[in-house]
Design a protein around this motif. Structure first.
Motif, PDB file in Angstrom:
ATOM      1  N   HIS A 295      45.865  81.719  45.901  1.00  0.00           N
ATOM      2  CA  HIS A 295      45.355  82.740  45.383  1.00  0.00           C
ATOM      3  C   HIS A 295      46.302  82.838  44.108  1.00  0.00           C
ATOM      4  N   ARG A 296      47.304  82.168  44.014  1.00  0.00           N
ATOM      5  CA  ARG A 296      48.442  82.191  42.820  1.00  0.00           C
ATOM      6  C   ARG A 296      48.106  81.000  41.922  1.00  0.00           C
ATOM      7  N   LEU A 297      47.645  79.866  42.390  1.00  0.00           N
ATOM      8  CA  LEU A 297      47.281  78.724  41.507  1.00  0.00           C
ATOM      9  C   LEU A 297      45.997  78.614  41.113  1.00  0.00           C
ATOM     10  N   LEU A 298      44.852  79.122  41.376  1.00  0.00           N
ATOM     11  CA  LEU A 298      43.482  79.108  41.002  1.00  0.00           C
ATOM     12  C   LEU A 298      43.367  80.175  39.835  1.00  0.00           C
ATOM     13  N   PRO A 299      44.130  81.128  39.689  1.00  0.00           N
ATOM     14  CA  PRO A 299      43.934  81.844  38.580  1.00  0.00           C
ATOM     15  C   PRO A 299      44.754  81.232  37.235  1.00  0.00           C
ATOM     16  N   VAL A 300      45.611  80.558  37.626  1.00  0.00           N
ATOM     17  CA  VAL A 300      46.523  79.703  36.400  1.00  0.00           C
ATOM     18  C   VAL A 300      45.794  78.616  35.985  1.00  0.00           C
ATOM     19  N   ILE A 301      45.061  77.984  37.051  1.00  0.00           N
ATOM     20  CA  ILE A 301      44.066  76.839  36.537  1.00  0.00           C
ATOM     21  C   ILE A 301      43.051  77.266  35.673  1.00  0.00           C
ATOM     22  N   GLY A 302      42.649  78.647  35.870  1.00  0.00           N
ATOM     23  CA  GLY A 302      41.613  79.145  35.030  1.00  0.00           C
ATOM     24  C   GLY A 302      42.135  79.622  33.711  1.00  0.00           C
ATOM     25  N   ILE A 303      43.355  80.102  33.554  1.00  0.00           N
ATOM     26  CA  ILE A 303      43.994  80.324  32.154  1.00  0.00           C
ATOM     27  C   ILE A 303      43.972  78.991  31.494  1.00  0.00           C
ATOM     28  N   LEU A 304      44.595  78.072  32.019  1.00  0.00           N
ATOM     29  CA  LEU A 304      44.831  76.863  31.343  1.00  0.00           C
ATOM     30  C   LEU A 304      43.494  76.031  30.833  1.00  0.00           C
TER      31      LEU A 304
ATOM     32  N   LEU B 149      35.609  70.878  32.303  1.00  0.00           N
ATOM     33  CA  LEU B 149      36.144  72.124  32.116  1.00  0.00           C
ATOM     34  C   LEU B 149      35.408  73.183  33.116  1.00  0.00           C
ATOM     35  N   SER B 150      34.011  73.162  32.897  1.00  0.00           N
ATOM     36  CA  SER B 150      33.065  74.143  33.733  1.00  0.00           C
ATOM     37  C   SER B 150      33.292  73.862  35.153  1.00  0.00           C
ATOM     38  N   CYS B 151      33.494  72.679  35.568  1.00  0.00           N
ATOM     39  CA  CYS B 151      33.743  72.413  37.115  1.00  0.00           C
ATOM     40  C   CYS B 151      35.095  73.004  37.553  1.00  0.00           C
ATOM     41  N   LEU B 152      36.060  72.761  36.655  1.00  0.00           N
ATOM     42  CA  LEU B 152      37.251  73.331  36.950  1.00  0.00           C
ATOM     43  C   LEU B 152      37.288  74.827  36.984  1.00  0.00           C
ATOM     44  N   LEU B 153      36.932  75.526  35.874  1.00  0.00           N
ATOM     45  CA  LEU B 153      37.095  76.790  35.614  1.00  0.00           C
ATOM     46  C   LEU B 153      36.180  77.737  36.433  1.00  0.00           C
ATOM     47  N   LEU B 154      34.620  77.416  36.511  1.00  0.00           N
ATOM     48  CA  LEU B 154      33.852  78.305  37.409  1.00  0.00           C
ATOM     49  C   LEU B 154      33.976  77.667  38.898  1.00  0.00           C
ATOM     50  N   GLY B 155      34.422  76.166  39.284  1.00  0.00           N
ATOM     51  CA  GLY B 155      34.515  76.158  40.591  1.00  0.00           C
ATOM     52  C   GLY B 155      35.841  76.871  40.999  1.00  0.00           C
ATOM     53  N   ALA B 156      36.706  77.022  40.296  1.00  0.00           N
ATOM     54  CA  ALA B 156      38.091  77.828  40.826  1.00  0.00           C
ATOM     55  C   ALA B 156      37.867  79.165  41.098  1.00  0.00           C
ATOM     56  N   ILE B 157      37.000  79.717  40.114  1.00  0.00           N
ATOM     57  CA  ILE B 157      36.754  81.383  40.416  1.00  0.00           C
ATOM     58  C   ILE B 157      35.689  81.415  41.575  1.00  0.00           C
ATOM     59  N   ALA B 158      34.736  80.419  41.754  1.00  0.00           N
ATOM     60  CA  ALA B 158      33.894  80.653  42.831  1.00  0.00           C
ATOM     61  C   ALA B 158      34.514  80.466  43.934  1.00  0.00           C
ATOM     62  N   ALA B 159      35.467  79.317  44.169  1.00  0.00           N
ATOM     63  CA  ALA B 159      36.012  79.076  45.383  1.00  0.00           C
ATOM     64  C   ALA B 159      37.286  80.212  45.723  1.00  0.00           C
ATOM     65  N   HIS B 160      38.071  80.723  44.600  1.00  0.00           N
ATOM     66  CA  HIS B 160      38.714  81.777  44.960  1.00  0.00           C
ATOM     67  C   HIS B 160      37.960  82.989  45.443  1.00  0.00           C
ATOM     68  N   TRP B 161      36.811  83.494  44.815  1.00  0.00           N
ATOM     69  CA  TRP B 161      36.008  84.424  45.359  1.00  0.00           C
ATOM     70  C   TRP B 161      35.550  84.430  46.714  1.00  0.00           C
ATOM     71  N   LEU B 162      35.235  83.068  47.226  1.00  0.00           N
ATOM     72  CA  LEU B 162      34.720  82.772  48.583  1.00  0.00           C
ATOM     73  C   LEU B 162      35.989  82.961  49.658  1.00  0.00           C
ATOM     74  N   LEU B 163      36.946  82.235  49.031  1.00  0.00           N
ATOM     75  CA  LEU B 163      38.278  82.299  50.008  1.00  0.00           C
ATOM     76  C   LEU B 163      38.795  83.939  50.174  1.00  0.00           C
ATOM     77  N   THR B 164      38.351  84.604  49.103  1.00  0.00           N
ATOM     78  CA  THR B 164      38.791  86.206  49.171  1.00  0.00           C
ATOM     79  C   THR B 164      37.858  86.724  50.497  1.00  0.00           C
ATOM     80  N   ILE B 165      36.563  86.294  50.294  1.00  0.00           N
ATOM     81  CA  ILE B 165      35.641  86.908  51.310  1.00  0.00           C
ATOM     82  C   ILE B 165      35.830  86.386  52.817  1.00  0.00           C
ATOM     83  N   ALA B 166      36.430  85.069  52.697  1.00  0.00           N
ATOM     84  CA  ALA B 166      36.738  84.663  54.127  1.00  0.00           C
ATOM     85  C   ALA B 166      37.924  85.236  54.689  1.00  0.00           C
TER      86      ALA B 166
END
Length: 238
Positions: free
Chosen positions: A152-161, A127-144
């Protein structure tokens, strides 16, 4: 004695913090690879994603302080970065090298799951791989500055679940502790849950306000989530 006790406490907290960096970095790398292969990205976006790869190198170097094997991923990602362009480009680069890096991360993650001290630790690692991986990837994609609105819509939903599933794992672990153990860690559990909820709210705030995700917002959420997961990580060894 007090100084020694404080030092040991700081060491344990630092050790837990670095420990949760591993699933976060692995998960972020998997998602970024998926974006580079399957994402509908223009040459400019591809170059900007290539440009953020050194941030992955820094994370793997931190992980290497506990797991020397991570240096192999540093070498693989470093070689891939050296072979791609960071400006506008349609060239995908040597993706086989990136696949090898993902293979190393995946096998090590599997080993960590199989050698976990209990089933909750094993499930939480996934679950940490999903949760932390999703937020880190989302942050990096936003920086890029990517325009992948689906991510941008899917990753936060994955985080909530994933946060909900994580709660369903931690509660039984706490319930199985004897009263003395539970009393010792109750404050840490409540604090970690509070941080988890706070981080998810910050992460998904752009969905609630129908605005674009902001890199500062996601960076804060990532740090809060790391702190929360570090607190949960320490529970496995009571």
């Amino acid at each position: 004695m007090i100084v020694l006790s404080n030092f040991m406490l700081d060491f344990v907290m630092l050790n837990a913090f670095i420990a949760v960096l591993f699933p976060m970095t692995a998960g972020a790398q998997f998602i970024l690879t998926l974006v580079l292969i399957k994402g509908e990205i223009c040459p400019g976006q591809r170059g900007r994603i290539h440009r953020i790869l050194p941030l992955l190198l820094v994370l793997w170097l931190l992980v290497a302080s506990q797991h020397l094997w991570a240096l192999l991923n540093v070498a693989l990602i470093g070689y891939f970065y050296s072979q791609v362009k960071t400006g506008k480009t349609r060239q995908e680069g040597p993706l086989k090298v990136l696949y090898c890096a993902n293979g190393v991360a995946g096998l090590t993650l599997l080993y960590a799951i199989l050698s976990a001290p209990n089933w909750v630790a094993a499930v939480t690692l996934v679950l940490s791989c999903l949760l932390l991986g999703a937020i880190a990837a989302h942050w990096l994609l936003t920086i890029a500055r990517t325009r992948l609105q689906a991510f941008h819509r899917l990753l936060p939903v994955i985080g909530i679940l994933t946060a909900i599933l994580l709660t369903l794992c931690i509660v039984p672990l706490a319930a199985s502790m004897d009263p003395i153990q539970l009393q010792n860690v109750l404050h840490s559990i409540l604090l970690s849950f509070s941080l988890l909820v706070t981080a998810v709210i910050i992460w998904s705030w752009h969905l609630l306000t129908t605005k674009n995700a902001d890199k500062v917002q996601l960076g804060i959420s990532c740090l809060v989530l790391l702190t929360a997961m570090s607190g949960f990580h320490q529970l496995y060894f009571y």
